[in-house]
Design an enzyme around this catalytic site. Sequence first.
Site, short mmCIF file in Angstrom:
data_model
loop_
_atom_site.label_atom_id
_atom_site.label_comp_id
_atom_site.label_asym_id
_atom_site.label_seq_id
_atom_site.Cartn_x
_atom_site.Cartn_y
_atom_site.Cartn_z
N ARG A 136 0.80 -1.24 0.00
CA ARG A 136 0.00 0.00 0.00
C ARG A 136 0.83 1.28 0.00
NH1 ARG A 136 -4.60 1.40 3.22
NH2 ARG A 136 -3.28 1.13 5.05
N ASP A 137 2.15 1.18 -0.09
CA ASP A 137 2.94 2.41 -0.21
C ASP A 137 4.19 2.14 -1.05
OD1 ASP A 137 3.39 5.12 0.16
OD2 ASP A 137 4.42 4.86 2.08
N ILE A 138 3.98 1.46 -2.18
CA ILE A 138 5.08 1.20 -3.11
C ILE A 138 5.46 2.51 -3.78
CG2 ILE A 138 5.76 0.00 -5.23
CD1 ILE A 138 5.55 -1.87 -2.85
N THR A 180 0.97 7.48 -0.82
CA THR A 180 1.72 8.63 -1.33
C THR A 180 1.11 9.05 -2.67
OG1 THR A 180 3.70 7.81 -0.22
CG2 THR A 180 4.01 9.48 -1.93
#
Length: 299
Positions: A136-138, A180
């Site tokens: 969920r934050d690659i 992000t």
Amino acid sequence: MSKGTEAPGYIGPYRLLNVVNTSQTRQIWQAINDATGQFVGLKVLLEPYRKNREQIRFLRWEYKVGHRLNHPQIIRMFDYGIHRGIPYLAMEWFSAPNMKTRIRQGLQKIAHLVPKIILQATEAVAYLHQQGWIHRDIKPDNFLVNDQGEVKLIDFALAQRRPGILGRLLGPRSRQIQGTRSYMSPEQIRGELVDERSDLYSLACTLFELVGGRPPFTGSTPQELLNKHLKAPPPPLEAVEKNVTAEFAQLIRRAMAKRPKERPRSVEEFLDELRRIKVFRQTPRPPEVSAGTVVPRSS
């Protein structure tokens, strides 16, 4: 040093050596376990956040997700604790800047290693999914890349269990949108339940930036940026980097489809396709060794 950043000497069994990174809420130190001689990266919360329940929960959750992961392209998590009121997370020591820093500095030094970096980053995400987690934050900031092109995926604070079939059909929308903006999938922006195809979208945005030198979407305001992820077609990668192959550019474009069902079904499927194609039309050459540099001779 300012208040909250002074070296306390030891945190738990770890002797602090030097600060390698500081953010608003935490620092990462290079440290050593004197009893074992093992070097670690030690993530500690700064003084104003040491009693912040959300920040402590993020740190504890990152350990819970990461401590059972065992893959050469994923940072190992060794220990979590609170020592003298300081929450900390001990992890594998890997001395390397993140991919975002590499891009900002210019990739000329390791351009010939970009295909290797792409494969290793994708292998890391595929393994994470195989273990039942969605990151969920690659983003480029969450891949460390050394001078040999070795990659480590980091930061599991936002990770969630991969939803099952019923979860995908009946799962509720999230009230809090986390991630992000430059790399969030449309479904993540809408607060919908996400699966591995959301991470794939973020990975494709990351690889676009690695090859093209800039994110696929930018905006003068946060809302403009999010609207582009929701509605704007992906820009053609081959227009940004002329040396990229049509096959790779098309694969990235498919992985950035607005609708999850139009992307490859999984990161593993994406990885299989990656292995069958070339990234560059002409492979960049390694930088020339400067005069006076001693090159080790093979035996």
